[in-house]
Design an enzyme around this catalytic site. Structure first.
Site, short mmCIF file in Angstrom:
data_model
loop_
_atom_site.label_atom_id
_atom_site.label_comp_id
_atom_site.label_asym_id
_atom_site.label_seq_id
_atom_site.Cartn_x
_atom_site.Cartn_y
_atom_site.Cartn_z
N CYS A 77 2.12 5.51 -0.24
CA CYS A 77 2.91 4.80 0.68
C CYS A 77 3.82 5.80 1.63
CB CYS A 77 3.87 4.19 -0.22
SG CYS A 77 4.68 2.54 0.78
N HIS A 176 1.05 1.27 -4.38
CA HIS A 176 1.74 2.26 -5.39
C HIS A 176 1.36 2.14 -6.70
CE1 HIS A 176 5.73 3.11 -3.20
NE2 HIS A 176 5.32 2.16 -2.84
N GLU A 178 1.23 4.03 -9.08
CA GLU A 178 2.29 4.66 -9.96
C GLU A 178 3.25 3.48 -10.64
OE1 GLU A 178 2.23 4.94 -6.85
OE2 GLU A 178 4.41 5.12 -6.22
N1 GLN Z 1 8.88 2.35 4.34
C1 GLN Z 1 8.89 3.34 3.88
C2 GLN Z 1 8.52 4.48 5.05
O1 GLN Z 1 8.32 4.12 6.22
C3 GLN Z 1 7.46 3.58 2.85
C4 GLN Z 1 7.97 2.75 1.91
C5 GLN Z 1 7.57 3.01 0.42
O2 GLN Z 1 6.80 4.22 0.15
N2 GLN Z 1 7.42 2.13 -0.68
O3 GLN Z 1 8.48 5.59 4.81
#
Ligand code: GLN
Length: 195
Positions: A77, A176, A178
């Protein structure tokens, strides 16, 4: 073999828990010198602008780039955003993976959702992988030499969009692994580190 987890911000503790469960030696990483003893690194989810700012403050940008030249890194992410070369705005990026990212791609309509993905690269590939997306980015473009590992199932709204990609030993997922019970993605990365 030791796999570090970048612990500047975000859900690094969850990655540590999965690695320990899989009996992998692991440590939280905040300083450049801590990279020396590692064979691989995970960059967690969180907020990519914050991770980038803190990495700049802690003098981590260049050491992380050097690390990524010859050792595996996996970003989940926000970590995937940080690994990319282009996120459509000014923020510190490692530029280790030739992808363009659209941040918060599912922004307003759905900030968070779960979906079953078929990921052929994982063990037991017929068994769907439950992927959790939290204000997730989309991998909008992959460069030559970047392999698509997963995309969203085709439907009217989200046609074949890329959510996991790999370029050599650099790996990125929009979701994710994790935060769910299924540790096949962690095992995939561990195998990448083992080489
Ligand atoms: N929206 C976050 C970003 O732009 C990422 C979100 C996340 O890691 N769950 O960095």
């Amino acid at each position: 073999m030791k796999i570090g987890v970048l612990a500047l911000q975000g859900d690094f503790a969850e990655h540590i828990t999965v690695l320990r469960h899989l009996e992998v030696d692991t440590t939280e990483v905040r300083l450049p010198s801590q990279l020396d003893e590692l064979h691989g690194l995970i960059i967690p989810g969180g907020e990519s602008t914050t991770i980038g700012k803190l990495a700049t403050t802690f003098g981590m940008i260049e050491p992380l780039r050097r690390f990524g030249h010859d050792r595996p890194i996996w970003g989940t992410c926000a970590g995937a955003i940080f690994l990319s070369g282009d996120a459509h705005r000014q923020q510190p990026l490692l530029d280790l993976l030739d992808i363009t990212i659209e941040r918060n791609a599912f922004g307003r309509q759905v900030n968070s959702f779960e979906i079953d993905l078929i990921i052929p690269a994982l063990e037991d590939p017929e068994r769907p992988f439950r992927a959790l997306f939290i204000r997730a980015p989309l991998i909008e473009r992959v460069g030559r030499g970047v392999e698509v590992l997963a995309h969203l199932p085709e439907d009217k709204e989200r046609t074949g969009r890329v959510v996991a990609a790999q370029q050599g030993h650099i790996l990125a997922t929009s979701f994710h692994p994790e935060l769910t019970e299924d540790n096949r993605f962690h095992r995939y990365f561990i195998n990448l580190v083992k080489g």
